[in-house]
Motif scaffolding. Structure first.
Motif, short mmCIF file in Angstrom:
data_model
loop_
_atom_site.label_atom_id
_atom_site.label_comp_id
_atom_site.label_asym_id
_atom_site.label_seq_id
_atom_site.Cartn_x
_atom_site.Cartn_y
_atom_site.Cartn_z
N GLY A 33 8.74 31.13 45.25
CA GLY A 33 9.80 31.31 46.23
C GLY A 33 9.79 30.12 47.18
N ILE A 34 10.78 30.06 48.05
CA ILE A 34 10.91 28.93 48.98
C ILE A 34 10.32 29.35 50.32
N VAL A 110 23.20 31.41 43.82
CA VAL A 110 21.84 31.94 43.70
C VAL A 110 21.63 33.00 44.78
N TRP A 111 21.21 34.18 44.32
CA TRP A 111 20.89 35.27 45.25
C TRP A 111 19.43 35.14 45.73
N PHE A 112 19.22 35.35 47.04
CA PHE A 112 17.86 35.32 47.60
C PHE A 112 17.58 36.61 48.36
N ARG A 113 16.31 37.02 48.26
CA ARG A 113 15.80 38.07 49.15
C ARG A 113 14.82 37.38 50.08
N GLY A 130 9.78 32.19 56.84
CA GLY A 130 10.08 33.19 55.81
C GLY A 130 9.82 32.68 54.41
N ILE A 131 9.99 33.59 53.46
CA ILE A 131 9.87 33.26 52.04
C ILE A 131 11.15 33.75 51.34
N MET A 132 11.88 32.82 50.72
CA MET A 132 13.12 33.13 49.98
C MET A 132 12.78 33.31 48.50
N THR A 133 12.96 34.54 48.00
CA THR A 133 12.66 34.84 46.59
C THR A 133 13.98 34.90 45.81
N ASP A 134 14.03 34.19 44.70
CA ASP A 134 15.22 34.17 43.83
C ASP A 134 15.36 35.53 43.14
N LYS A 139 20.11 40.78 40.54
CA LYS A 139 21.46 41.07 41.03
C LYS A 139 22.48 41.11 39.88
N GLN A 140 22.32 40.17 38.94
CA GLN A 140 23.23 40.16 37.79
C GLN A 140 23.06 41.42 36.94
N ALA A 141 21.79 41.85 36.78
CA ALA A 141 21.53 43.08 36.03
C ALA A 141 22.13 44.29 36.75
#
Length: 654
Positions: A33-34, A110-113, A130-134, A139-141
């Motif tokens: 994650g970022i 790109v979706w992030f949590r 923070g930490i951005m998780t892809d 989300k597509q599922a």
């Protein structure tokens, strides 16, 4: 020594700090994650891990050097809300969870949590981390699942197909509205799986259900099959049933149910049409053979009447023979009309004019206790039909209506321009979409039940007592309408009257209102040479005798091949060929073509007892042709021969 020891310790501490920093960076970069740190007011990135470039494609330095980089690359739909939320975070130590979209360098969304925390110093927020998780795949599922559920929900809630979930032990667990409407139950009736499969299945179909369950357990699905359900009110509903086990379930399946009522109705209509077609072919063949017999009966009775001129028992008996033959000829005419093999003389007609001309006769026919009402449409289109046959259609239906209203009532004849749609044609076998003129004939009589309605066009079927009807009236109507290129629909219920709707194709031709000339009954003769070709011996002998008595020189042949031999052997030229249309080996049209190859000037008169792809159309030949319908009388034969030859050199035969 202490000073030396102090100086040597500084490099060791520096190395430890650098090692710790390296370990921290390795740990951060290993996170899937970022990892980021930003200023709270401007949301300018202070730090971002290398995963940012891998996931979104933007260089790490760009994230830090551009003050509004982070917020500028939020998805447009998420930008305002996400920025507002980040700036409002003030709770130190609290983890804030956000979900938002960013636009990658290659245009991907790109979706992030994002799991973000706040650092507070002296009562003021000093940094955000923070930490951005892809979570794009998730989300597509989720989106695909939502769409799938929505599609299923739309199908489940629609009325086009019945869907039911049931246990293999026979319990109906749930069902949609379409299924419940088919069987007449409600959702409340399904509560607690109280409704069972065998409660809506007739006994004779339960073995099919058992076979389907066996196939279901063996393969997970069963082949769709036809069966019937018992509606709550007791009537039967034909359906097509298919089904399969739910994934991961051994005893719960889903069933798909199609209402087959329209299909069964169309199949019954098609079978009825095919039966009518078969009966028509049989009736036409019988009428053709019978017409040959009637030609001989009527012909010889006419010849004998010419010889027995004095009144008396002999002449009276001959008159009765002729009248019986004429009545039989009318029956064969009706059979030919039903089988669509009669000869029509179509004209452009205004049905309003036809109905108006028949009003006085119809009023006398139906009686004073029945009201006749004509409702002509304005600007009615024209139809191409035989006026005499259309009058017969109206007459036959009116007679049936009169008999259905013994205590009086109302007969309404209405005309209207209509356009039939493909949907109408799909549910009315024999109808074609297009522009038509409708002739609507309705009565307020006793009406008919479904069984009677299904048979009304069958020849010799009648509901009248013996001796009151032949059962050919409506079959004649059916044949005339079909041969005229139209279709007919009948609507009736017991004690609610009957309506016949006749649809005849509209034409752009102008109406031809010229009166028909009645044929002359005068017997005329001549001296020309005639080749008579007829495979029925009785008809051939009669026609030959009549023509010889009228003064003609007659050569005879029993079929087309013999006619060619007689032609070749004849010393004198033949001026007229009188030939039957339907003969073995070589039919009349083929014979005419062979003779025209030899002498293009020879004239041809065709005789026929019926026509179906056998009547010669004028456009087929360059030469002029004429047609004579069987049965015919000697006078009619002589008149037609004279017309074919031309009236020159004719004389009256006494």
């Amino acid at each position: 020594m202490a000073e030396v020891s102090y100086n040597t310790a500084q490099p060791e501490k520096a190395d430890a700090a650098a090692l710790s920093q390296q370990r921290l960076e390795s740990l951060i970069n290993a996170i899937d994650g970022i990892v980021w740190e930003a200023e709270p007011d401007t949301l300018k990135m202070v730090f971002v891990s290398r995963q940012a470039e891998r996931i979104l494609g933007y260089p790490t330095q760009q994230w830090i050097s551009e003050p509004d980089f982070w917020s500028r690359h939020f998805h447009p739909e998420d930008q305002e809300g996400t920025v507002r939320y980040c700036r409002a975070m003030t709770d130190a130590g609290k983890s804030h969870l956000l979900e938002y979209r960013m636009v990658a360098a290659d245009g991907r969304v790109v979706w992030f949590r994002d799991s973000a925390t706040v650092t507070v110093a002296a009562g003021k927020v000093v940094k955000l981390q923070g930490i951005m998780t892809d979570i794009t795949d998730r989300k597509q599922a989720e989106d695909a699942q939502r769409k799938s559920e929505a599609r299923f929900r739309s199908i489940f809630e629609s009325d086009m197909i019945g869907i039911t979930f049931w246990a293999t032990d026979g319990r109906i667990l749930s069902a949609n509205r379409a299924f419940l409407n088919l069987v007449g139950y409600t959702q409340r009736d399904l509560g607690g799986a109280k409704l069972r499969w065998d409660a809506i299945t007739p006994d004779e179909y339960r073995h099919l259900d058992g076979r389907a369950v066996e196939q279901l357990r063996a393969t997970g699905a069963f082949t769709p099959f036809e069966k019937e359900f018992v509606h709550r009110d007791g009537h039967r509903v034909p359906v097509i049933l298919g089904g399969a086990l739910l994934p991961g379930e051994e005893d719960i399946g889903v069933g798909f149910v199609l209402d087959a009522s329209n299909r069964r109705r169309l199949e019954e209509q098609l079978r009825h049409a095919q039966k009518m077609e078969a009966i028509g072919r049989l009736a036409g063949g019988i009428a053709h053979d019978f017409n040959n017999l009637l030609t001989a009966i009527l012909g010889y009775s006419e010849l004998l009447l010419m010889q027995v001129k004095q009144p008396g028992a002999m002449r009276d008996q001959l008159e009765e023979v002729r009248k019986a033959g004429q009545r039989a000829a009318k029956l064969t005419t009706q059979l030919l009309a039903f089988s669509r093999k009669q000869i029509l003389q179509p004209k452009a007609l205004d049905l309003n004019t036809v109905v108006a001309d028949m009003e006085k006769m119809l009023k006398r026919l139906i009686g004073e206790d029945i009201e006749l009402k004509a409702v002509p449409a304005a600007s009615l289109g024209r139809v191409l039909a035989d006026p005499g046959q259309i009058e017969q259609v109206i007459l036959n239906i009116a007679i049936n209506a009169r008999d259905a209203m013994p205590q009086g009532g109302k007969l309404t004849i209405e005309t209207q321009n209509v356009t039939l749609s493909q949907a109408f044609a799909d549910t009315h076998p024999g109808a074609e979409p297009g522009h038509y003129v409708m002739l609507d004939i309705s009565d307020t009589g006793k009406g008919m039940d479904v069984k009677t309605l299904a048979r009304i066009f069958e020849p010799f079927f009648t509901t009248k007592e013996q001796g009151k009807g032949t059962g050919l009236g409506l079959s004649t109507v059916y044949g005339i309408v079909k041969q005229s290129g139209g279709s007919i629909a009948v609507y009736s219920e017991p004690w609610h009257g009957t309506t016949f709707k006749i649809y005849l194709p509209r034409t752009d031709a102008q109406a031809d209102d010229a009166a028909q000339e009645s044929p002359s009954r005068q017997l005329s003769g001549g001296a020309e040479r005639i080749l008579l070709v007829e495979d029925d011996e009785a008809v051939r002998v009669l026609a030959g005798n009549v023509l010889r008595e009228a003064g003609y020189s007659v050569l005879e042949a029993s079929d087309g091949l013999e006619a060619l031999r007689v032609w070749e052997q004849s010393e004198a030229s033949v001026e007229l060929v009188v030939t039957d249309m339907v003969m073995p080996q070589m039919n009349g049209q083929e014979l005419a073509r062979h003779l025209w190859d030899r002498d293009p000037q020879v004239k041809v008169l065709f005789m026929t007892g019926y026509t179906e792809n056998a009547v010669p159309h004028q456009e087929v030949f360059e030469q002029e042709v004429m047609l004579m319908q069987k049965p015919f009388t000697p006078a009619a034969l002589c008149q037609k021969v004279r017309e074919a030859l031309g009236n020159a050199h004719a004389w009256d035969v006494q």
